[in-house]
Design a protein around this motif. Structure first.
Motif, short mmCIF file in Angstrom:
data_model
loop_
_atom_site.label_atom_id
_atom_site.label_comp_id
_atom_site.label_asym_id
_atom_site.label_seq_id
_atom_site.Cartn_x
_atom_site.Cartn_y
_atom_site.Cartn_z
N LYS A 3 0.82 -1.19 0.00
CA LYS A 3 0.00 0.00 0.00
C LYS A 3 0.87 1.25 0.00
N GLY A 6 2.31 1.78 -3.45
CA GLY A 6 1.33 2.36 -4.37
C GLY A 6 1.17 3.85 -4.16
N GLN A 7 1.19 4.28 -2.90
CA GLN A 7 1.07 5.70 -2.62
C GLN A 7 2.31 6.45 -3.11
N ARG A 8 3.48 5.85 -2.93
CA ARG A 8 4.70 6.48 -3.42
C ARG A 8 4.70 6.56 -4.94
N TYR A 9 4.22 5.52 -5.58
CA TYR A 9 4.17 5.48 -7.04
C TYR A 9 3.30 6.61 -7.57
N TYR A 10 2.11 6.78 -6.99
CA TYR A 10 1.22 7.84 -7.45
C TYR A 10 1.79 9.22 -7.13
N TYR A 11 2.50 9.34 -6.01
CA TYR A 11 3.13 10.61 -5.67
C TYR A 11 4.22 10.94 -6.69
N VAL A 13 4.51 9.80 -9.77
CA VAL A 13 3.88 10.06 -11.07
C VAL A 13 3.27 11.46 -11.10
N SER A 14 2.62 11.86 -10.03
CA SER A 14 2.01 13.18 -10.00
C SER A 14 3.07 14.28 -10.01
#
Length: 97
Positions: A3, A6-11, A13-14
């Motif tokens: 989890k 996933g949060q790091r990945y979206y961070y 990417v953003s």
């Protein structure tokens, strides 16, 4: 653990998208720079407004849009049509023959 990944990945990417948009914005502003030159030639430039910049075009477009919206929404207000189906059944018994 996944989890957090996933949060790091979206961070990440953003943030990458934010930087890309920032550089694209700067690139587009760089296109608007004026280059001045010291020439003594003179020219006459006439600017003509495009048809979509004319007030009559906006008024005509609004009227057409209004007519289309009225046509779409007034279709349901007509008297509802019901179809009548009549079924006749003839039954013969042995006594009728």
């Amino acid at each position: 653990m996944t989890k957090n990944y996933g949060q790091r990945y979206y961070y990440v990417v953003s943030m990458v998208l934010a930087f890309i948009l920032l550089f694209l914005q700067q690139y587009s502003f760089a296109q608007d720079t004026l280059v001045t030159s010291k020439t003594t030639t003179s020219s006459s430039v006439t600017t003509e407004n495009q048809w979509y910049m004319q007030p009559w075009a906006w008024i005509a477009g609004g009227v057409v849009l209004l007519i289309v919206l009225i046509a779409l929404f007034s279709g349901g207000k007509k008297e509802s049509r019901t179809d009548r189906v009549i079924v006749t059944k003839t039954v013969r018994s042995e006594t009728d023959i």
